[in-house]
Design a protein around this motif. Structure first.
Motif, PDB file in Angstrom:
ATOM      1  N   ASP A 108     115.692 104.460   1.802  1.00  0.00           N
ATOM      2  CA  ASP A 108     114.588 104.665   2.561  1.00  0.00           C
ATOM      3  C   ASP A 108     114.806 103.409   3.678  1.00  0.00           C
ATOM      4  O   ASP A 108     113.836 103.420   4.593  1.00  0.00           O
ATOM      5  N   LYS A 109     115.499 102.305   3.646  1.00  0.00           N
ATOM      6  CA  LYS A 109     115.738 101.267   4.544  1.00  0.00           C
ATOM      7  C   LYS A 109     116.869 101.659   5.636  1.00  0.00           C
ATOM      8  O   LYS A 109     117.009 101.060   6.352  1.00  0.00           O
ATOM      9  N   VAL A 110     117.514 102.711   5.584  1.00  0.00           N
ATOM     10  CA  VAL A 110     118.753 103.052   6.024  1.00  0.00           C
ATOM     11  C   VAL A 110     118.757 104.275   6.882  1.00  0.00           C
ATOM     12  O   VAL A 110     118.224 105.306   6.457  1.00  0.00           O
ATOM     13  N   ASP A 111     119.102 104.059   8.397  1.00  0.00           N
ATOM     14  CA  ASP A 111     119.201 105.251   9.118  1.00  0.00           C
ATOM     15  C   ASP A 111     120.624 105.374   9.630  1.00  0.00           C
ATOM     16  O   ASP A 111     121.023 104.655  10.388  1.00  0.00           O
ATOM     17  N   ILE A 112     121.517 106.443   9.300  1.00  0.00           N
ATOM     18  CA  ILE A 112     122.698 106.564   9.699  1.00  0.00           C
ATOM     19  C   ILE A 112     122.696 107.464  10.889  1.00  0.00           C
ATOM     20  O   ILE A 112     122.142 108.687  10.824  1.00  0.00           O
ATOM     21  N   ARG A 113     123.202 107.047  11.742  1.00  0.00           N
ATOM     22  CA  ARG A 113     123.467 107.653  13.074  1.00  0.00           C
ATOM     23  C   ARG A 113     124.722 108.501  13.325  1.00  0.00           C
ATOM     24  O   ARG A 113     125.790 107.315  13.209  1.00  0.00           O
ATOM     25  N   VAL A 114     125.044 109.766  13.065  1.00  0.00           N
ATOM     26  CA  VAL A 114     126.491 110.105  13.425  1.00  0.00           C
ATOM     27  C   VAL A 114     126.855 110.641  14.807  1.00  0.00           C
ATOM     28  O   VAL A 114     126.055 111.000  15.571  1.00  0.00           O
ATOM     29  N   GLY A 115     127.905 110.163  15.046  1.00  0.00           N
ATOM     30  CA  GLY A 115     128.494 110.514  16.523  1.00  0.00           C
ATOM     31  C   GLY A 115     129.256 109.156  16.978  1.00  0.00           C
ATOM     32  O   GLY A 115     129.345 108.001  16.267  1.00  0.00           O
ATOM     33  N   ALA A 116     129.677 109.241  18.005  1.00  0.00           N
ATOM     34  CA  ALA A 116     130.672 108.285  18.595  1.00  0.00           C
ATOM     35  C   ALA A 116     129.630 107.046  18.735  1.00  0.00           C
ATOM     36  O   ALA A 116     128.555 107.175  19.254  1.00  0.00           O
ATOM     37  N   LEU A 118     129.684 104.275  20.643  1.00  0.00           N
ATOM     38  CA  LEU A 118     129.394 103.856  21.919  1.00  0.00           C
ATOM     39  C   LEU A 118     128.307 104.849  22.615  1.00  0.00           C
ATOM     40  O   LEU A 118     127.309 104.263  23.233  1.00  0.00           O
ATOM     41  N   ASP A 119     128.216 106.181  22.152  1.00  0.00           N
ATOM     42  CA  ASP A 119     126.946 107.034  22.662  1.00  0.00           C
ATOM     43  C   ASP A 119     125.885 106.564  22.052  1.00  0.00           C
ATOM     44  O   ASP A 119     124.720 106.602  22.641  1.00  0.00           O
ATOM     45  N   THR A 120     125.923 106.352  20.775  1.00  0.00           N
ATOM     46  CA  THR A 120     124.498 106.001  19.784  1.00  0.00           C
ATOM     47  C   THR A 120     123.934 104.668  20.345  1.00  0.00           C
ATOM     48  O   THR A 120     122.922 104.520  20.545  1.00  0.00           O
ATOM     49  N   LEU A 121     124.852 103.663  20.753  1.00  0.00           N
ATOM     50  CA  LEU A 121     124.496 102.253  21.112  1.00  0.00           C
ATOM     51  C   LEU A 121     123.685 102.477  22.297  1.00  0.00           C
ATOM     52  O   LEU A 121     122.672 101.815  22.491  1.00  0.00           O
ATOM     53  N   ALA A 122     124.167 103.324  23.310  1.00  0.00           N
ATOM     54  CA  ALA A 122     123.435 103.495  24.547  1.00  0.00           C
ATOM     55  C   ALA A 122     122.030 104.058  24.448  1.00  0.00           C
ATOM     56  O   ALA A 122     121.290 103.947  25.347  1.00  0.00           O
ATOM     57  N   GLN A 123     121.752 104.581  23.201  1.00  0.00           N
ATOM     58  CA  GLN A 123     120.464 105.151  23.044  1.00  0.00           C
ATOM     59  C   GLN A 123     119.558 104.227  22.231  1.00  0.00           C
ATOM     60  O   GLN A 123     118.627 104.718  21.804  1.00  0.00           O
ATOM     61  N   LEU A 124     120.040 103.134  21.887  1.00  0.00           N
ATOM     62  CA  LEU A 124     119.287 102.115  20.936  1.00  0.00           C
ATOM     63  C   LEU A 124     118.262 101.200  21.700  1.00  0.00           C
ATOM     64  O   LEU A 124     117.865 100.368  21.168  1.00  0.00           O
ATOM     65  N   LYS A 125     118.218 101.107  23.028  1.00  0.00           N
ATOM     66  CA  LYS A 125     117.479 100.225  23.648  1.00  0.00           C
ATOM     67  C   LYS A 125     116.005  99.940  23.551  1.00  0.00           C
ATOM     68  O   LYS A 125     115.533  98.927  23.388  1.00  0.00           O
ATOM     69  N   ASP A 126     115.596 101.013  23.118  1.00  0.00           N
ATOM     70  CA  ASP A 126     114.070 100.995  22.689  1.00  0.00           C
ATOM     71  C   ASP A 126     113.779 100.749  21.497  1.00  0.00           C
ATOM     72  O   ASP A 126     112.740 100.125  21.011  1.00  0.00           O
ATOM     73  N   GLU A 127     115.006 100.785  20.492  1.00  0.00           N
ATOM     74  CA  GLU A 127     114.515  99.995  19.200  1.00  0.00           C
ATOM     75  C   GLU A 127     115.398  98.427  19.214  1.00  0.00           C
ATOM     76  O   GLU A 127     115.325  98.130  17.981  1.00  0.00           O
ATOM     77  N   ALA A 128     115.639  98.059  20.156  1.00  0.00           N
ATOM     78  CA  ALA A 128     116.271  96.592  20.058  1.00  0.00           C
ATOM     79  C   ALA A 128     114.851  95.777  20.387  1.00  0.00           C
ATOM     80  O   ALA A 128     113.883  96.296  20.618  1.00  0.00           O
ATOM     81  N   PRO A 129     115.015  94.438  20.068  1.00  0.00           N
ATOM     82  CA  PRO A 129     116.309  93.697  19.768  1.00  0.00           C
ATOM     83  C   PRO A 129     116.638  93.774  18.280  1.00  0.00           C
ATOM     84  O   PRO A 129     115.411  93.745  17.545  1.00  0.00           O
ATOM     85  N   PHE A 130     117.902  93.668  17.854  1.00  0.00           N
ATOM     86  CA  PHE A 130     118.393  93.694  16.353  1.00  0.00           C
ATOM     87  C   PHE A 130     118.578  92.296  16.091  1.00  0.00           C
ATOM     88  O   PHE A 130     119.067  91.241  16.929  1.00  0.00           O
ATOM     89  N   ASP A 131     118.312  91.706  14.934  1.00  0.00           N
ATOM     90  CA  ASP A 131     118.400  90.292  14.363  1.00  0.00           C
ATOM     91  C   ASP A 131     119.758  90.175  13.983  1.00  0.00           C
ATOM     92  O   ASP A 131     120.462  88.825  13.969  1.00  0.00           O
TER      93      ASP A 131
END
Length: 229
Positions: A108-116, A118-131
């Protein structure tokens, strides 16, 4: 020497880390699925968990899930309201990891994002910042992963980059003696990527970094640790 490293690591696992059925099952399930035994050791996994707790991390980004062994440790470190996003290229690896996370009681604490990644990271701006960031994927892309970690961080964020010594081959950029890798191989690219990442860690104006050598069941290796300033 390797036998001594392994014996000491096993001793530390028994005396300091302690037994953990869920983690042992995760290792067994990963092996039975035919995946490589390249997960962090139990002592290293608990180090990640404690680092997350020390940092007070509530949002963790992992690059490289494999069977979810390190993911379980990170999920245990983020607290009841924390979340871990883990990037995994191989769908089958992600499926094994999800089952391991479920058995460990942290799915329940983990979200696995499948794919390359570098593609996933480019989609995470709205979920940043990370600690906290744990980078343990294809080493050729280490500089790119590190660059994205800085972009998705904030001052005080912690970045851990694994496998930075590579049996000493990182010292001169050559493949370690006894390796079956040849010129132009994946191993060469991994060394190049790791060296570039270390150079970036040492020169980046927004990172305060160090690197530590380690020995144990995974051989002679090490990790880099950075704080975003």
């Amino acid at each position: 020497m390797n036998e001594q490293w392994n014996a000491v690591d096993d001793y530390l696992k028994r005396t300091v880390v302690g037994p953990d059925e869920a983690l042992e099952e995760a290792i067994r399930a990963t092996s039975e699925a035919g995946m490589p035994p390249i997960e962090v050791t139990a002592a290293q996994g608990k180090f990640l968990m404690l680092l997350a707790r020390i940092r007070g991390a509530r949002k963790v980004l992992e690059i490289g899930t494999l069977g979810g062994f390190s993911t379980i440790w990170l999920a245990r470190g983020v607290g009841g309201d924390g979340r871990v996003i883990s990037c995994e290229y191989e769908r089958r690896h992600a499926e094994v990891a999800r089952r391991n996370l479920e058995r460990a009681g942290v799915s329940d604490k983990v979200d696995i994002r499948v794919g390359a990644a570098l593609d996933t990271l480019a989609q995470l701006k709205d979920e940043a910042p990370f600690d906290l960031f744990f980078i343990d994927a294809d080493k050729a892309n280490n500089p790119n992963y590190l660059d994205w970690a800085v972009k998705l961080s904030r001052p005080g964020s912690v970045i851990v980059l694994d496998n930075v010594v590579r049996a000493g081959s990182v010292h001169d950029g050559a493949v370690a003696e006894g390796s079956r890798a040849s010129a132009g191989s994946v191993e060469d690219e991994d060394i190049r990527g790791t060296r570039e990442a270390l150079e970036l860690l040492g020169s980046h104006p927004n990172l305060d970094s160090t690197a530590i050598q380690t020995v144990g069941p995974k051989g002679w290796d090490g990790f880099a640790l950075a704080v975003v300033v």
